[in-house]
Design a protein around this motif. Sequence first.
Motif, PDB file in Angstrom:
ATOM      1  N   ALA A  51      32.940  69.496 -61.763  1.00  0.00           N
ATOM      2  CA  ALA A  51      32.410  68.082 -62.566  1.00  0.00           C
ATOM      3  C   ALA A  51      32.644  67.337 -63.243  1.00  0.00           C
ATOM      4  O   ALA A  51      32.898  66.655 -63.514  1.00  0.00           O
ATOM      5  N   ILE A  52      33.533  68.300 -64.324  1.00  0.00           N
ATOM      6  CA  ILE A  52      34.760  68.314 -65.555  1.00  0.00           C
ATOM      7  C   ILE A  52      35.837  67.077 -64.618  1.00  0.00           C
ATOM      8  O   ILE A  52      37.004  67.013 -65.371  1.00  0.00           O
ATOM      9  N   GLY A  53      36.495  68.174 -63.216  1.00  0.00           N
ATOM     10  CA  GLY A  53      37.665  67.405 -62.493  1.00  0.00           C
ATOM     11  C   GLY A  53      38.826  68.240 -63.173  1.00  0.00           C
ATOM     12  O   GLY A  53      40.134  67.544 -63.304  1.00  0.00           O
ATOM     13  N   GLU A  64      25.648  67.888 -64.889  1.00  0.00           N
ATOM     14  CA  GLU A  64      25.743  65.888 -64.204  1.00  0.00           C
ATOM     15  C   GLU A  64      26.445  65.145 -65.266  1.00  0.00           C
ATOM     16  O   GLU A  64      27.245  64.461 -65.098  1.00  0.00           O
ATOM     17  N   PHE A  65      25.398  65.677 -66.714  1.00  0.00           N
ATOM     18  CA  PHE A  65      25.554  64.751 -67.869  1.00  0.00           C
ATOM     19  C   PHE A  65      27.960  65.040 -68.368  1.00  0.00           C
ATOM     20  O   PHE A  65      28.153  63.698 -68.387  1.00  0.00           O
ATOM     21  N   PHE A  66      28.366  66.357 -67.641  1.00  0.00           N
ATOM     22  CA  PHE A  66      28.783  66.181 -68.693  1.00  0.00           C
ATOM     23  C   PHE A  66      30.311  65.450 -67.521  1.00  0.00           C
ATOM     24  O   PHE A  66      31.118  65.194 -67.531  1.00  0.00           O
ATOM     25  N   GLY A 114      35.437  59.138 -69.582  1.00  0.00           N
ATOM     26  CA  GLY A 114      36.810  59.074 -70.259  1.00  0.00           C
ATOM     27  C   GLY A 114      36.046  59.474 -71.666  1.00  0.00           C
ATOM     28  O   GLY A 114      37.477  59.799 -72.410  1.00  0.00           O
ATOM     29  N   ASN A 115      35.087  60.130 -71.775  1.00  0.00           N
ATOM     30  CA  ASN A 115      34.888  60.554 -72.955  1.00  0.00           C
ATOM     31  C   ASN A 115      34.865  61.907 -73.437  1.00  0.00           C
ATOM     32  O   ASN A 115      34.963  62.657 -74.464  1.00  0.00           O
ATOM     33  N   PHE A 116      35.061  62.803 -72.197  1.00  0.00           N
ATOM     34  CA  PHE A 116      35.095  64.193 -72.417  1.00  0.00           C
ATOM     35  C   PHE A 116      36.576  64.146 -72.593  1.00  0.00           C
ATOM     36  O   PHE A 116      37.187  64.170 -72.587  1.00  0.00           O
ATOM     37  N   LEU A 117      36.775  65.291 -73.534  1.00  0.00           N
ATOM     38  CA  LEU A 117      37.773  65.174 -74.003  1.00  0.00           C
ATOM     39  C   LEU A 117      38.254  67.424 -74.044  1.00  0.00           C
ATOM     40  O   LEU A 117      37.782  68.063 -74.765  1.00  0.00           O
TER      41      LEU A 117
END
Length: 380
Positions: free
Chosen positions: A378-380, A232-234, A241-244
């Motif tokens: 979750a990360i799309g 959920e956090f990820f 927009g923070n996850f790279l």
Amino acid sequence: MKLSARTRQLAATGAAAVLLLGGSVACAPPEKESGGAETQSGVKAAEATSAEDFGGIDGLVEAAKAEGELNVIALPPDWANYGAIIKAFSDKYGIKVNSAQPDASSQDEINAANQQKGKSTAPDVFDLGQSVALANTAMFAPYKVTTFDDIPAAFKDADGTWVNDYGGYMSIGFDSAKVPEVTSVDDLLKPEYRGSVALNGDPTQAGAAFSGVLMVALSQGGSVDDIAPGVEFFRKLADAGNFLPVDPTPATIESGQTPVVIDWNYTNAAETKKLPSWKVLVPPDHAVAGYYYQAINKDAPHPAAARLWQEFLYSDEGQNLFALGGVRPVRADNMAADGTLDEAATASVPVIDGPVTVPTPEQTEAATKYLAEHWAAAIG
């Protein structure tokens, strides 16, 4: 960076010092005769279960030198000091080490062994994360190194089918010249980290990534039996927009492409030598530790060299070389007691005073199943 991962039993309570397919070729390499040369005891090298089958270490060295080569896979030179380890082994025995796919995952190692079975290019040895290792033990050749009795029972298969080699802590590495100081996992959701946070691999295939999600889950109120808060956090990171979605490597770190990396402490720490502004945080309240698994491919094209490699890794020399890479070698406690551990090397390994989370194989299996079902969405 290496994507494989391992998790093995470490001290879980009290004061714990817990101290990774190449390019295509134009034609297929030749098939190898399985089994290798016969040893002094009359068994084939591929069936040898100890150096005694070769008449001792000298006999094993002779057989390995006759083979002349060793194939390793998924061993980046800056991961656990493997660059120096490979050079030391090659220099000591005059054996050429062919290092394939240094940035591969644990699953890639197994895939390569299956795809290249019977060929001279197949991996001789594996360095694997827990979940992948335990799912593929039928591919391993039992072998007990001469220091086998010096390795704690919790860190090895009783028959030597696999043995833990080194371990460390999950961490957050960050470039302090490009992003604000990271003091906790929660900081990563702040706008200042937009497009900055990378995870070392896919947690359904890579141990480092799996342990990273577990560390995050603990920080969000989850547990080793409930990794959902980590997923959920990820999801929140991705939505913000923070996850790279980039697999970090030394090149992406040094170029600034991945200014925040969730990975093992020793891999992140290696970057501090190249990038002075790179810092490493091991969240002390959510410490996740793990060991990697070493094994011999039962279909190794160089079975004697594979066994000599194991002997080298678990020797005092090999274990101290691991320590110089910022990891805790599996024989650390016994070597410290014997006065053979390089204390200067282990001084770089973080010490965590307090509980350390290390999943059991069953917990890893359950969490991996959850990730397989929920991570991609979750990360799309």
